[in-house]
Enzyme design. Structure first.
Site, PDB file in Angstrom:
ATOM      1  N   GLU A   1     -46.369 -12.422  -2.225  1.00 20.33           N
ATOM      2  CA  GLU A   1     -45.080 -11.958  -2.735  1.00 20.33           C
ATOM      3  C   GLU A   1     -44.879 -10.512  -2.298  1.00 20.33           C
ATOM      4  O   GLU A   1     -45.776  -9.676  -2.441  1.00 20.33           O
ATOM      5  CB  GLU A   1     -45.049 -12.063  -4.260  1.00 20.33           C
ATOM      6  CG  GLU A   1     -43.713 -11.694  -4.873  1.00 20.33           C
ATOM      7  CD  GLU A   1     -43.721 -11.800  -6.391  1.00 20.33           C
ATOM      8  OE1 GLU A   1     -42.627 -11.887  -6.964  1.00 20.33           O
ATOM      9  OE2 GLU A   1     -44.816 -11.776  -6.994  1.00 20.33           O
TER      10      GLU A   1
ATOM     11  N   ASP B   1     -40.072  -4.684 -14.341  1.00 18.09           N
ATOM     12  CA  ASP B   1     -41.361  -4.196 -13.871  1.00 18.09           C
ATOM     13  C   ASP B   1     -41.861  -3.056 -14.741  1.00 18.09           C
ATOM     14  O   ASP B   1     -41.091  -2.188 -15.168  1.00 18.09           O
ATOM     15  CB  ASP B   1     -41.247  -3.735 -12.411  1.00 18.09           C
ATOM     16  CG  ASP B   1     -41.074  -4.897 -11.460  1.00 18.09           C
ATOM     17  OD1 ASP B   1     -41.858  -5.848 -11.578  1.00 18.09           O
ATOM     18  OD2 ASP B   1     -40.159  -4.853 -10.623  1.00 18.09           O
TER      19      ASP B   1
ATOM     20  N   TYR C   1     -42.025 -19.969 -11.920  1.00 17.35           N
ATOM     21  CA  TYR C   1     -42.724 -18.726 -12.244  1.00 17.35           C
ATOM     22  C   TYR C   1     -42.766 -18.595 -13.766  1.00 17.35           C
ATOM     23  O   TYR C   1     -41.773 -18.271 -14.396  1.00 17.35           O
ATOM     24  CB  TYR C   1     -41.971 -17.550 -11.619  1.00 17.35           C
ATOM     25  CG  TYR C   1     -42.751 -16.249 -11.514  1.00 17.35           C
ATOM     26  CD1 TYR C   1     -43.562 -15.798 -12.556  1.00 17.35           C
ATOM     27  CD2 TYR C   1     -42.652 -15.461 -10.379  1.00 17.35           C
ATOM     28  CE1 TYR C   1     -44.259 -14.612 -12.451  1.00 17.35           C
ATOM     29  CE2 TYR C   1     -43.345 -14.263 -10.269  1.00 17.35           C
ATOM     30  CZ  TYR C   1     -44.139 -13.844 -11.313  1.00 17.35           C
ATOM     31  OH  TYR C   1     -44.822 -12.662 -11.217  1.00 17.35           O
TER      32      TYR C   1
END
Length: 262
Positions: free
Chosen positions: A46, A57, A169
């Site tokens: 990734e 994040d 995911y």
């Protein structure tokens, strides 16, 4: 190289899947991390396309993005470097919707295809508004990977699993990415709930930091995504050849787990 076909083949051959992450543009040698991860046993890699406001994040990936942007990294520039790389495993781009919208979904996905990228993760793309991006990804042969969170209802999980391509995911917890001492308790429940409604590969991410974490996650999921633990060391100056043993250690742990299950 089709992302889902590759991951399914690896899984169906008895392997647990390993997808490490690198922030594009982090250093002048950032493409070498991909090569090193591939050699260490990654099933796919990734690549983060840095964005100034990466809301999902944590501190480590935010710092990596800031450092890349300070070096002048752009999505187009990163894709140009990827086009010259010729990786032997599928590459998955991860970025935010703002960058996709700026170029337009079709142009963005076409640029990914031309760079040899096989998959795309856009964590802030609302499921209810993703139809246009889904269509553009299909037209350009890009697998759009959707995220499933512990808060997702059973019906929503089923829809995510049905519409996702490449893999599902599984986000191990409600929060941002980052290293953690233990995997969240929600990780097992979420992974099992996804696998109950789809045969598409399910990879667990957010907080998978050690080989032991990967082994634990592989009890429920088909594999793991590891990002912050690797980027923390990269930010400290560890070069690609120095991070390869970290990825190799996770690969060995997953392989040992897979063998013990047969």
């Amino acid at each position: 190289m089709n992302l889902e076909t590759h991951l399914r083949a690896r899984r169906d051959a008895g392997h647990k899947l390993l997808v490490p992450y690198v922030t594009g543009g982090l250093s002048s040698r950032w493409p070498d991390y991909i090569t090193a991860f591939e050699a260490a046993g990654a099933d796919a890699v990734e690549i983060g396309l840095p964005f100034s406001d990466p809301m999902l994040d944590g501190a480590t990936i935010q710092e990596a993005s800031d450092r890349a942007l300070a070096r002048g990294a752009t999505a187009r520039g990163i894709l140009e470097e990827l086009a010259r790389l010729r990786a032997n495993v599928p590459l998955v781009a991860m970025t935010y919707l703002n960058l996709v919208v700026q170029e337009g979904p079709d142009a963005f996905c076409a640029a990914l295809r031309e760079a040899g990228v096989a998959g795309l993760v856009v964590p802030d793309a609302p499921l209810e508004e993703a139809a246009g991006l889904e269509a553009a990804s299909v037209r350009n042969g890009i697998d759009l990977v959707l995220l499933a969170a512990p808060s997702s209802s059973p019906n929503r999980l089923a829809e995510i699993a049905d519409r996702s391509r490449g893999f599902v995911y599984a986000v191990s917890l409600m929060g941002t990415t980052g290293e953690r001492t233990d995997l969240a308790e929600s990780a097992a429940k979420l992974s099992l709930a996804i696998k109950a409604v789809t045969d598409r590969p399910t990879l667990l991410g957010f907080g998978v930091s050690t080989p032991a974490h990967a082994v634990e996650a592989a009890r429920w999921a088909d594999g793991v995504v590891i990002a912050s633990a690797l980027m923390c060391r990269a930010l400290d100056g560890v070069p690609p050849e120095g991070l390869a043993p970290d990825v190799a250690a996770v690969r060995r742990a997953l392989d040992d787990t897979a063998r013990s299950c047969h």
